[in-house]
Each structure stands twice: as C-alpha cells, then as structure tokens.
Design an enzyme around this catalytic site. Sequence first.
Site, PDB file in Angstrom:
ATOM      1  N   HIS A   1      -6.554  -6.653   3.962  1.00 55.28           N
ATOM      2  CA  HIS A   1      -7.096  -5.313   4.236  1.00 55.28           C
ATOM      3  C   HIS A   1      -7.283  -4.486   2.964  1.00 55.28           C
ATOM      4  O   HIS A   1      -7.896  -3.419   3.002  1.00 55.28           O
ATOM      5  CB  HIS A   1      -6.224  -4.556   5.244  1.00 55.28           C
ATOM      6  CG  HIS A   1      -4.853  -4.194   4.761  1.00 55.28           C
ATOM      7  ND1 HIS A   1      -3.701  -4.677   5.344  1.00 55.28           N
ATOM      8  CD2 HIS A   1      -4.423  -3.393   3.758  1.00 55.28           C
ATOM      9  CE1 HIS A   1      -2.643  -4.186   4.734  1.00 55.28           C
ATOM     10  NE2 HIS A   1      -3.060  -3.406   3.762  1.00 55.28           N
TER      11      HIS A   1
ATOM     12  N   ASP B   1       3.199 -12.382  -6.940  1.00 52.58           N
ATOM     13  CA  ASP B   1       2.883 -10.951  -6.958  1.00 52.58           C
ATOM     14  C   ASP B   1       2.840 -10.498  -8.407  1.00 52.58           C
ATOM     15  O   ASP B   1       3.147 -11.268  -9.322  1.00 52.58           O
ATOM     16  CB  ASP B   1       3.920 -10.154  -6.155  1.00 52.58           C
ATOM     17  CG  ASP B   1       3.308  -8.954  -5.439  1.00 52.58           C
ATOM     18  OD1 ASP B   1       2.447  -8.280  -6.050  1.00 52.58           O
ATOM     19  OD2 ASP B   1       3.685  -8.676  -4.283  1.00 52.58           O
TER      20      ASP B   1
END
Length: 338
Positions: free
Chosen positions: A245, A197
């Site tokens: 998404h 991340d």
Amino acid sequence: MFKRDARSSLNGWYIMDICRGHWAAQVLFTAVDLGLFDVLARGAQTPARVAAALGTHPEATARLLVALEGLGLVEREGEFYRNAPLADRHLVRGRDAYLGHAVHHFANLAEGWSRLGEAVRTGRPVGFEAVERANYEERLRDYILAMRDQARLKAEQLAAALDLSGCERILDLGGGPGVYTVALLKKEPGARATILDLAPTLKITRELVEAAGIMGRVELCAGDFTRDELGEGVYDLVLASNVVHIYDAVTNRRLMCRVFRALRPGGQVVIHDYVLAEEPSLEAALFDLNMLVGTLTGRVYGVQEMGSWLEDAGFEDVIYHPLTAGSGLLKGRKWTGK
C-alpha cells in the site's frame, strides 16, 4: 459510533455521529498522552486525585473522566473512577497488550487528516508537515512501536491462516517490529527467518526480536526491497505485510517478480494488506484516504489487481483469505519447474 444499522435511519443521528467522531478520538488521544490510565491502574481514584497526580485542572479532569466513561474506557462507582477492563488491558503503559504507541501514531496523523479537502482537491499529500516536527529517530521509533501495537492484534490470526508445513526459510519484507516473523517462527519451530528492512529500522527490530527470545533464529538484513535483489531459490515463504500500500502498482509488480525468483519450487508468497473489495469496507476505504493524505504514491489495491501482479510473475493457485473487514491475505505458489 458509526453503527451500520444506523444508516437506515432517516432522523439524521447517523450523520451527527460521524461529525462527532473526531471528538471521541481526541478524548482518547488526550487521556493516553496525559497518562490518565496509568494513574487509574494504581486503583480507583476521585477526579481530584487524578488531577493531582497528572498536574491538571480538577474540574476539567472530572469532565474528561465523564467523557471516558461514556466511551466505556473508565467505570465509575460513586465518586471513584477506575479503568474499564478494555483500558486496563490496552492503555496502561508496560502491559503486554499496550496500544498506547498506536494511539499516539493516530494522534500524529490527525493534523494531516484535517487537510483532507486539500489533498482531494490537489491529489497531493498534506500530512508530512505535522509528522516531521519531531526528529527522525523519535519519529521512526514512535512509528515502529505503533506498528508493533497494531500487528500484535492479529499476528496469531495471520499465522493460523498459513500452511507452514516444510517451511525452513522465511523472508519478511519490511518486517519492521518483527511481530509477524515471531508469530510464524513460534508456529513452525524448525523455520528460520530473514527480516529485510532499512538499517535504522533494524536497530529497533533487533531490540524487539531479542525481547521475544528468538534472535538466534532471525537474520536482520539491511536493504531496500524495492530495488535490491532478493536472491534466487532461497526461501519457502516470502511475506509482504503492509508494504504494497506504500508503493505504486509498477513498483509492486516488479517486486513480485523478484519475490518469485527468490522462492524455492513449492514456495509461497503472502501479501498481507488492506484490500478494497468490490463493496469496499469502511476500514479499507479510510486507510486508502490515509495514504492519500500522507504518502506520495500509496493507495489500497483490490484483490484482482494484486492477483494480476502474482499471476504475471508466474505464481499459481492465487487465493484470497480475509482477516478483518478491510484486510486479508493474498497467497500464491511457485510450483516445480517454473
């Protein structure tokens, strides 16, 4: 509210329930923001005592408590109110299952949603302005803790749906709070994991994974998985949870090719996300609009489209496993010789 069987009624009450949906949400947002459930966690209180503890208007506080009772979040006996079991478990600060950060996150999104018509007319996001009023570090922490709250609701369900036999190395793409990594490592004690991340996020990730007591089995790797190479033949499982998404189809297709290269023979990819089925659920359809309101490229994809990314990358045995009405797991395998 929004009961499916009410749709068959012709008297219009279902329409009225939809119209009042934001009223109920604002009642919850306000109660959490005020700390009302924390006060009631100390014991049953009269409205006047709740108002005194919160520094709020006594009569207005009494009216808020009546609405919370109607929502099933508080219970009343005579003049005294106490938390209902659901609120006592999920809405009191410091409780293990606290969802207050997620509630606050949805409150932050409300202003953008009020401009949905503008987003539909223009096709452009309108939700940045409201969310970006706080400084970046505050917004990031608020968001990551909200994602932790929501992930904890189905982390065990996700882990139970995966075959981790022989799994030694796991890569969690955009793992954020690390909730799913923790669940997977608890299920498979012999595995180790890497959470990839952005660097600012990983500062919070470290804090949360250390609190879970498994930091010794987790590597935190700063990077951008939409651009960085992920290695070759390194992992037995790559989890992409609630990340596709955010991006357009081209970015996701390229990501799955890099995931394929990063897996060992026999390894599996797992996409966990909202999914638009042939008959879309309300959960997925609303989240898709949330992406329209708040992101430049985000959307919810269908099983077939996501499956094509995996198959074109070389994955086989692509199957879909539903978790909730609007979300699930799309799994694929990289077999020997590929």
